[in-house]
Write an enzyme that holds these catalytic residues in place. Sequence first.
Site, PDB file in Angstrom:
ATOM      1  N   SER A  88     -10.149  -0.361   3.864  1.00 40.46           N
ATOM      2  CA  SER A  88      -9.378  -0.637   5.079  1.00 40.46           C
ATOM      3  C   SER A  88      -8.800   0.665   5.605  1.00 40.46           C
ATOM      4  CB  SER A  88      -8.212  -1.577   4.774  1.00 40.46           C
ATOM      5  OG  SER A  88      -8.682  -2.812   4.318  1.00 40.46           O
TER       6      SER A  88
ATOM      7  N   ARG B 250       0.838  -1.211   0.000  1.00 40.38           N
ATOM      8  CA  ARG B 250       0.000   0.000   0.000  1.00 40.38           C
ATOM      9  C   ARG B 250       0.873   1.263   0.000  1.00 40.38           C
ATOM     10  NH1 ARG B 250      -2.891  -3.723  -0.622  1.00 40.38           N
ATOM     11  NH2 ARG B 250      -4.979  -4.039   0.219  1.00 40.38           N
TER      12      ARG B 250
ATOM     13  N   GLU C 270      -4.073   3.743   6.546  1.00 37.32           N
ATOM     14  CA  GLU C 270      -3.810   3.503   5.125  1.00 37.32           C
ATOM     15  C   GLU C 270      -4.179   4.732   4.272  1.00 37.32           C
ATOM     16  OE1 GLU C 270      -5.040  -0.446   3.422  1.00 37.32           O
ATOM     17  OE2 GLU C 270      -5.861   0.840   1.867  1.00 37.32           O
TER      18      GLU C 270
HETATM   19  N1  EPU Z   1     -11.004 -10.390  10.891  1.00 41.64           N
HETATM   20  C1  EPU Z   1     -11.650 -10.495  12.094  1.00 41.64           C
HETATM   21  N2  EPU Z   1     -12.533  -9.504  12.435  1.00 41.64           N
HETATM   22  C2  EPU Z   1     -12.778  -8.439  11.646  1.00 41.64           C
HETATM   23  C3  EPU Z   1     -12.106  -8.339  10.417  1.00 41.64           C
HETATM   24  C4  EPU Z   1     -11.210  -9.343  10.054  1.00 41.64           C
HETATM   25  O1  EPU Z   1     -11.458 -11.433  12.853  1.00 41.64           O
HETATM   26  O2  EPU Z   1     -13.579  -7.590  12.024  1.00 41.64           O
HETATM   27  C5  EPU Z   1     -10.087 -11.461  10.471  1.00 41.64           C
HETATM   28  C6  EPU Z   1     -10.717 -12.275   9.340  1.00 41.64           C
HETATM   29  O3  EPU Z   1     -11.498 -13.312   9.805  1.00 41.64           O
HETATM   30  C7  EPU Z   1      -9.496 -12.798   8.616  1.00 41.64           C
HETATM   31  C8  EPU Z   1      -8.446 -11.717   8.836  1.00 41.64           C
HETATM   32  O4  EPU Z   1      -8.907 -10.905   9.912  1.00 41.64           O
HETATM   33  O5  EPU Z   1      -9.030 -13.986   9.195  1.00 41.64           O
HETATM   34  C9  EPU Z   1      -8.207 -10.863   7.598  1.00 41.64           C
HETATM   35  O6  EPU Z   1      -9.425 -10.317   7.124  1.00 41.64           O
HETATM   36  P1  EPU Z   1      -9.727 -10.213   5.542  1.00 41.64           P
HETATM   37  O7  EPU Z   1      -9.389 -11.468   4.871  1.00 41.64           O
HETATM   38  O8  EPU Z   1     -11.107  -9.684   5.405  1.00 41.64           O
HETATM   39  O9  EPU Z   1      -8.689  -9.174   4.988  1.00 41.64           O
HETATM   40  P2  EPU Z   1      -8.054  -7.859   5.636  1.00 41.64           P
HETATM   41  O10 EPU Z   1      -6.665  -8.161   6.089  1.00 41.64           O
HETATM   42  O11 EPU Z   1      -8.990  -7.286   6.629  1.00 41.64           O
HETATM   43  C10 EPU Z   1      -6.965  -7.068   3.372  1.00 41.64           C
HETATM   44  C11 EPU Z   1      -6.818  -5.763   2.658  1.00 41.64           C
HETATM   45  C12 EPU Z   1      -8.101  -5.428   1.885  1.00 41.64           C
HETATM   46  C13 EPU Z   1      -8.358  -6.548   0.893  1.00 41.64           C
HETATM   47  C14 EPU Z   1      -8.489  -7.864   1.659  1.00 41.64           C
HETATM   48  C15 EPU Z   1      -8.612  -9.043   0.731  1.00 41.64           C
HETATM   49  C16 EPU Z   1      -5.285  -4.372   3.928  1.00 41.64           C
HETATM   50  C17 EPU Z   1      -5.119  -3.260   4.902  1.00 41.64           C
HETATM   51  N3  EPU Z   1      -6.536  -4.703   3.616  1.00 41.64           N
HETATM   52  O12 EPU Z   1      -7.991  -6.898   4.352  1.00 41.64           O
HETATM   53  O13 EPU Z   1      -7.870  -4.233   1.167  1.00 41.64           O
HETATM   54  O14 EPU Z   1      -9.538  -6.309   0.147  1.00 41.64           O
HETATM   55  O15 EPU Z   1      -7.293  -8.093   2.453  1.00 41.64           O
HETATM   56  O16 EPU Z   1      -7.414  -9.253   0.085  1.00 41.64           O
HETATM   57  O17 EPU Z   1      -4.281  -4.905   3.444  1.00 41.64           O
HETATM   58  C18 EPU Z   1      -8.100  -1.860   1.312  1.00 41.64           C
HETATM   59  O18 EPU Z   1      -6.859  -1.811   1.288  1.00 41.64           O
HETATM   60  O19 EPU Z   1      -8.817  -0.821   1.365  1.00 41.64           O
HETATM   61  C19 EPU Z   1      -8.746  -3.155   1.321  1.00 41.64           C
HETATM   62  C20 EPU Z   1     -10.061  -3.298   1.462  1.00 41.64           C
END
Ligand code: EPU
Length: 342
Positions: free
Chosen positions: A242, A164, A338
């Site tokens: 995010s 990012r 971010e």
């Molecule tokens: N989780 C929780 N509780 C929550 C949210 C997440 O326990 O409220 C856990 C989920 O169960 C999962 C882990 O955290 O095991 C990761 O969650 P998720 O797979 O939804 O992905 P993320 O790390 O929250 C990242 C990117 C997103 C992207 C998704 C999918 C970043 C900061 N965010 O989110 O990007 O769409 O992976 O690849 O890297 C963005 O940058 O704006 C964005 C939406």
Amino acid sequence: MFIERHAPLHTHNTFGIAARAARLVRVASEGDVFAALQERDIRYTPKFVLGGGSNLVLTGDVLHTVFKVEIGGMRVLGQEGDATLVEAGAGVRWHDFVHWTLQQCLPGLENMALIPGTVGAAPVQNIGAYGMEAAERIHSLDGIDLKDGRRFTLTAAQCAFGYRDSIFKRSGGMGLAGRALITRVRFALPRRWQPRLGYLDLEKRMEATGCRSPGARQIFDWVVDIRRAKLPDPAQLGNAGSFFKNPSVTPEQCRDIIGREPQVVHYPMPDGSYKLAAGWLIDACGWRGKRMGRAGVYERQALVLVNHGGASGGEVMTLAKAIQTSVYERFGIRLEPEPVVL
Ligand code: EPU
């Protein structure tokens, strides 16, 4: 070119925050940018380049001259080695571009379907999702340096992409923050396409549907579906995706946290470090669904802060700071926002 003074910005940021720009310049071509730079009160004032406004928190009126990039156009340029090169104007909506590449039978961007924002913003932020980053597909880009009014072309390597992050987000030294206006981006799409699977949410879809070797269009549809279920639509509920980056920790730090919090979601990185799921950390601190003033934490994904209606950038940042404090107190980890805070 169109210059608006004291321009309202609430429709130009997906958080839906009300603020005004001293000047808003809409540019639909390189010529428009050069013409704007001829204006005395624009040439000598600080500038800010706005893409889709999907990664931005406005904490007050903006004294900068804001450039809204509306350069369009998409075309296939031809073959280069193992790739097909395609080019899009910086003002094209990212999702429309991904959709168009699939219509041309040129897969390779499908995992990044439905990311809000524009093609020109994709390299700034090095957008990414479901196991893929824009940096992997960007070939080169063109832009105009707003400081000296010169055109430039950068290769992907010269953009110094990180998670990012890119040269366009950094100020000082070699950084180009506040001075580079990206006009066109070229992408190298692989001629021998392989599906990019492996991300947990996609694996679950494969399991549920029994579809073991999905095509690009199938992955596109799954990603659209997953995002719609997890992330709020900015048209309904203001947000910037995010709000924090997933923090990176050393193996020792990771072991220490697992010792205290065995459930912590963590991923090993190629360089030996670990990435922690910021959403999990925030959720564990009890923030999911909470509100502070008119800002809140999305109920289905704790990493997304939302505007429940009329929130100011200050309210969003107060909530963000409260979250940072509680995550730091419990886990000893400093979360880094971010979006660009202006
Ligand atoms: N989780 C929780 N509780 C929550 C949210 C997440 O326990 O409220 C856990 C989920 O169960 C999962 C882990 O955290 O095991 C990761 O969650 P998720 O797979 O939804 O992905 P993320 O790390 O929250 C990242 C990117 C997103 C992207 C998704 C999918 C970043 C900061 N965010 O989110 O990007 O769409 O992976 O690849 O890297 C963005 O940058 O704006 C964005 C939406």
